[in-house]
Write a protein that holds these residues in place. Structure first.
Motif, short mmCIF file in Angstrom:
data_model
loop_
_atom_site.label_atom_id
_atom_site.label_comp_id
_atom_site.label_asym_id
_atom_site.label_seq_id
_atom_site.Cartn_x
_atom_site.Cartn_y
_atom_site.Cartn_z
N MET A 1 50.73 -120.49 -49.55
CA MET A 1 51.38 -119.19 -49.71
C MET A 1 50.57 -118.11 -48.99
SD MET A 1 52.88 -117.69 -53.18
CE MET A 1 53.58 -116.10 -53.28
N LYS A 2 51.28 -117.22 -48.36
CA LYS A 2 50.64 -116.16 -47.59
C LYS A 2 50.04 -115.11 -48.52
CE LYS A 2 52.10 -117.40 -43.43
NZ LYS A 2 51.18 -117.95 -42.47
N SER A 3 48.95 -114.50 -48.07
CA SER A 3 48.35 -113.40 -48.82
C SER A 3 49.24 -112.16 -48.69
CB SER A 3 46.96 -113.08 -48.28
OG SER A 3 47.06 -112.47 -47.00
N GLN A 4 49.03 -111.21 -49.58
CA GLN A 4 49.81 -109.97 -49.50
C GLN A 4 49.56 -109.26 -48.18
OE1 GLN A 4 52.20 -109.10 -51.76
NE2 GLN A 4 52.75 -107.69 -50.13
N GLU A 5 48.34 -109.33 -47.69
CA GLU A 5 48.02 -108.70 -46.40
C GLU A 5 48.81 -109.35 -45.27
OE1 GLU A 5 44.14 -108.58 -43.59
OE2 GLU A 5 43.82 -107.87 -45.64
N GLU A 6 48.91 -110.69 -45.29
CA GLU A 6 49.69 -111.39 -44.26
C GLU A 6 51.17 -111.05 -44.38
OE1 GLU A 6 47.54 -115.59 -43.41
OE2 GLU A 6 48.09 -115.22 -45.51
N LEU A 7 51.68 -110.98 -45.60
CA LEU A 7 53.09 -110.61 -45.80
C LEU A 7 53.36 -109.19 -45.34
CD1 LEU A 7 53.80 -112.27 -49.26
CD2 LEU A 7 54.70 -112.97 -47.03
N ASN A 8 52.44 -108.27 -45.59
CA ASN A 8 52.60 -106.90 -45.11
C ASN A 8 52.66 -106.86 -43.59
OD1 ASN A 8 52.57 -105.91 -47.72
ND2 ASN A 8 50.43 -105.27 -47.65
N ARG A 9 51.81 -107.65 -42.94
CA ARG A 9 51.80 -107.70 -41.47
C ARG A 9 53.14 -108.24 -40.98
NH1 ARG A 9 51.12 -111.70 -38.15
NH2 ARG A 9 50.31 -113.11 -39.73
N LEU A 10 53.62 -109.30 -41.62
CA LEU A 10 54.92 -109.86 -41.22
C LEU A 10 56.05 -108.87 -41.45
CD1 LEU A 10 54.59 -113.52 -42.52
CD2 LEU A 10 54.73 -112.77 -40.14
N ASN A 34 58.98 -117.07 -48.49
CA ASN A 34 58.04 -117.82 -49.31
C ASN A 34 58.55 -119.20 -49.68
OD1 ASN A 34 55.85 -116.04 -49.39
ND2 ASN A 34 56.78 -114.86 -51.04
N ASP A 35 59.86 -119.42 -49.61
CA ASP A 35 60.43 -120.73 -49.92
C ASP A 35 60.42 -121.68 -48.72
OD1 ASP A 35 60.97 -119.87 -52.52
OD2 ASP A 35 62.97 -119.17 -51.98
N LEU A 36 60.08 -121.17 -47.54
CA LEU A 36 60.04 -122.01 -46.35
C LEU A 36 58.82 -122.92 -46.36
CD1 LEU A 36 60.80 -119.36 -43.55
CD2 LEU A 36 62.41 -120.99 -44.55
N VAL A 74 66.11 -119.67 -36.19
CA VAL A 74 67.29 -118.82 -36.01
C VAL A 74 68.45 -119.37 -36.85
CG1 VAL A 74 69.09 -118.14 -34.34
CG2 VAL A 74 66.67 -117.81 -33.79
N ASN A 75 68.65 -120.70 -36.81
CA ASN A 75 69.72 -121.31 -37.60
C ASN A 75 69.47 -121.16 -39.09
OD1 ASN A 75 71.36 -122.08 -35.47
ND2 ASN A 75 70.27 -124.00 -35.17
N ILE A 76 68.23 -121.28 -39.52
CA ILE A 76 67.91 -121.08 -40.94
C ILE A 76 68.29 -119.67 -41.36
CG2 ILE A 76 65.99 -120.81 -42.58
CD1 ILE A 76 64.66 -123.22 -41.13
N ILE A 77 67.93 -118.68 -40.55
CA ILE A 77 68.23 -117.28 -40.89
C ILE A 77 69.75 -117.04 -40.88
CG2 ILE A 77 67.97 -114.88 -40.13
CD1 ILE A 77 65.12 -115.76 -39.10
N ILE A 78 70.44 -117.52 -39.85
CA ILE A 78 71.90 -117.35 -39.76
C ILE A 78 72.58 -118.00 -40.98
CG2 ILE A 78 73.97 -118.07 -38.51
CD1 ILE A 78 72.38 -117.61 -35.92
N ASN A 79 72.16 -119.20 -41.34
CA ASN A 79 72.78 -119.91 -42.45
C ASN A 79 72.47 -119.24 -43.78
OD1 ASN A 79 74.01 -121.82 -40.84
ND2 ASN A 79 72.25 -123.18 -40.91
N ARG A 80 71.37 -118.55 -43.87
CA ARG A 80 71.03 -117.81 -45.10
C ARG A 80 71.94 -116.61 -45.25
NH1 ARG A 80 69.34 -115.96 -49.34
NH2 ARG A 80 67.30 -115.25 -49.98
#
Length: 84
Positions: A1-10, A34-36, A74-80
């Motif tokens: 799992m990414k840190s909060q700092e990494e998530l903020n950067r993303l 986070n589910d990926l 891209v397909n994961i995002i489109i399908n979501r």
């Protein structure tokens, strides 16, 4: 799992300044990232290095990424956003 700092950067890298991309990427990051798997998270980070115009064409299904990793995320995002 990414840190909060990494998530903020993303989060800041996901805000592209192009509304059409922001409404896809920011909610995806908040709700699904986070589910990926770690591999798909890495693909998302790789996607963020792409040009906005390329991403726009991919998400509007006008083009398909040549890179199989980018095509997968891209397909994961489109399908979501548009399941089915």
């Amino acid at each position: 799992m990414k840190s909060q700092e990494e998530l903020n950067r993303l989060f800041w890298h996901s805000r592209r300044g192009m509304l059409e991309l922001d409404v896809l990427l920011v909610p995806f990051l908040k709700e699904a990232f986070n589910d990926l798997s770690e591999a798909d998270q890495a693909r998302y980070e790789k996607l963020l290095t792409s040009e906005d115009q390329d991403m726009f064409a991919w998400f509007m299904r006008k083009e398909v990424p040549q890179d199989p990793d980018l095509e997968r995320i891209v397909n994961i995002i489109i399908n979501r956003v548009h399941p089915g």
